[in-house]
Design a protein around this motif. Structure first.
Motif, PDB file in Angstrom:
ATOM      1  N   LEU A  90      -0.185   1.698 -10.345  1.00  0.00           N
ATOM      2  CA  LEU A  90      -1.424   0.923 -10.270  1.00  0.00           C
ATOM      3  C   LEU A  90      -2.304   1.196 -11.487  1.00  0.00           C
ATOM      4  CD1 LEU A  90      -2.299   1.380  -6.481  1.00  0.00           C
ATOM      5  CD2 LEU A  90      -1.598  -0.755  -7.589  1.00  0.00           C
ATOM      6  N   ASP A  91      -2.361   2.449 -11.909  1.00  0.00           N
ATOM      7  CA  ASP A  91      -3.133   2.791 -13.109  1.00  0.00           C
ATOM      8  C   ASP A  91      -2.593   2.070 -14.342  1.00  0.00           C
ATOM      9  OD1 ASP A  91      -4.936   4.490 -11.851  1.00  0.00           O
ATOM     10  OD2 ASP A  91      -3.685   6.272 -12.166  1.00  0.00           O
ATOM     11  N   ASP A  92      -1.272   1.956 -14.415  1.00  0.00           N
ATOM     12  CA  ASP A  92      -0.629   1.380 -15.603  1.00  0.00           C
ATOM     13  C   ASP A  92      -0.592  -0.143 -15.592  1.00  0.00           C
ATOM     14  OD1 ASP A  92      -0.142   3.944 -16.485  1.00  0.00           O
ATOM     15  OD2 ASP A  92       1.930   4.003 -15.743  1.00  0.00           O
ATOM     16  N   ALA A  93      -0.827  -0.773 -14.443  1.00  0.00           N
ATOM     17  CA  ALA A  93      -0.712  -2.224 -14.340  1.00  0.00           C
ATOM     18  C   ALA A  93      -1.821  -2.908 -15.135  1.00  0.00           C
ATOM     19  CB  ALA A  93      -0.774  -2.652 -12.871  1.00  0.00           C
ATOM     20  N   VAL A  94      -1.443  -3.813 -16.027  1.00  0.00           N
ATOM     21  CA  VAL A  94      -2.431  -4.484 -16.875  1.00  0.00           C
ATOM     22  C   VAL A  94      -3.291  -5.458 -16.075  1.00  0.00           C
ATOM     23  CG1 VAL A  94      -1.034  -4.243 -18.943  1.00  0.00           C
ATOM     24  CG2 VAL A  94      -0.784  -6.283 -17.521  1.00  0.00           C
ATOM     25  N   GLU A 114       7.957  -8.263  -5.326  1.00  0.00           N
ATOM     26  CA  GLU A 114       9.256  -7.837  -5.822  1.00  0.00           C
ATOM     27  C   GLU A 114       9.199  -7.741  -7.340  1.00  0.00           C
ATOM     28  OE1 GLU A 114      11.887 -10.799  -4.157  1.00  0.00           O
ATOM     29  OE2 GLU A 114      12.098  -9.645  -2.298  1.00  0.00           O
ATOM     30  N   PRO A 115      10.145  -7.062  -7.970  1.00  0.00           N
ATOM     31  CA  PRO A 115      10.081  -6.895  -9.425  1.00  0.00           C
ATOM     32  C   PRO A 115      10.081  -8.204 -10.215  1.00  0.00           C
ATOM     33  CG  PRO A 115      11.580  -5.286  -8.478  1.00  0.00           C
ATOM     34  CD  PRO A 115      11.210  -6.219  -7.375  1.00  0.00           C
ATOM     35  N   PRO A 172       0.802 -11.192  -9.812  1.00  0.00           N
ATOM     36  CA  PRO A 172       0.115  -9.899  -9.689  1.00  0.00           C
ATOM     37  C   PRO A 172       0.961  -8.804  -9.055  1.00  0.00           C
ATOM     38  CG  PRO A 172      -1.368 -11.682  -9.078  1.00  0.00           C
ATOM     39  CD  PRO A 172      -0.021 -12.300  -9.286  1.00  0.00           C
ATOM     40  N   LEU A 173       0.836  -7.616  -9.642  1.00  0.00           N
ATOM     41  CA  LEU A 173       1.360  -6.352  -9.114  1.00  0.00           C
ATOM     42  C   LEU A 173       2.883  -6.238  -9.128  1.00  0.00           C
ATOM     43  CD1 LEU A 173      -1.043  -5.577  -6.125  1.00  0.00           C
ATOM     44  CD2 LEU A 173      -1.232  -4.907  -8.520  1.00  0.00           C
TER      45      LEU A 173
END
Length: 228
Positions: free
Chosen positions: A58-62, A117-118, A15-16
């Motif tokens: 956050l808006d773009d996170a699926v 982390e990425p 997540p995230l």
């Protein structure tokens, strides 16, 4: 005696992870709210980075259904984040054993810090004993990627050895984690070498050099001098 471990879980489906990918100058840490059904909410603490950029991420996170800014202090912001995906939807393609993941939630361990982390999560946790840590690390090694950074007994400071190279640190910690230094040994030098991705002879040399350096820094410098 318990153990304290710092480690990375390499899985870009966690997540995230898209948030620090989109805003690399931001530091994102997570806490879980287990009072909200089967899939807990996240409390994301974000320090640094543009507020607009973070909230766009956050808006773009699926994997984010909704988020709320719940507080600010300087350049630190705290968000309540509602997951959009079930565990199976989030990690089902990466993990063969979702039941094993759910079982980790009842392990004798406390994860006190999750930094996003990425390419995954960096965590610090407390484990009741070697078996508890072994179950945790073995699960992630089997399914995705796991890298140990620090493993110490609770109540003790960071192990000595500032003079060790990164490869020597890695070799010692891998050997310790796998049980190479246990009596009797729980693993072989070949297994340690395989985990490190080097030959057995190279692993042996690296371990001997690391042990020699630790002895130089501890026993050789702190042991009382012999009487005349």
């Amino acid at each position: 005696m318990g153990l304290v471990a710092e480690f990375e879980i390499h899985c870009d489906a966690l997540p995230l992870v898209t948030v620090p990918t989109a805003v690399p100058e931001a530091t994102v840490t997570l806490d879980l709210q287990f009072t909200h059904g089967d899939r807990p909410l996240f409390i994301a603490t974000v320090t640094g980075g543009s507020r607009t950029a973070v909230e766009n991420a956050l808006d773009d996170a699926v994997d984010v259904r909704a988020w709320t800014l719940v507080g600010r202090a300087g350049d630190t912001r705290r968000y309540q984040v509602h997951p959009a995906l079930s565990l199976e939807e989030q990690l089902g393609e990466r993990l063969d054993d979702l039941a094993g993941l759910e079982a980790l939630a009842t392990a004798d361990a406390i994860i006190e810090r999750i930094e996003v982390e990425p390419d995954g999560w960096r965590q610090t946790g407390w484990f009741a004993d070697r078996d508890a840590f072994g179950s945790f690390s073995s699960f992630w090694r089997r399914n995705v990627g796991f890298r140990l950074h620090r493993l110490t007994r609770d109540g003790e400071p960071e192990s000595p050895g500032d003079g060790l190279t990164d490869r020597q640190h890695e070799a010692l910690r891998t050997a310790y984690e796998l049980g190479y230094f246990d009596v009797p040994r729980r693993t072989s030098l070949d297994a340690v070498a395989t985990e490190l991705g080097i030959s057995a002879s190279s692993a042996s040399e690296r371990l001997r050099r690391a042990q020699s350096r630790l002895i130089e820094e501890t026993v050789a410098t702190t042991w009382p001098p012999l009487p005349d």
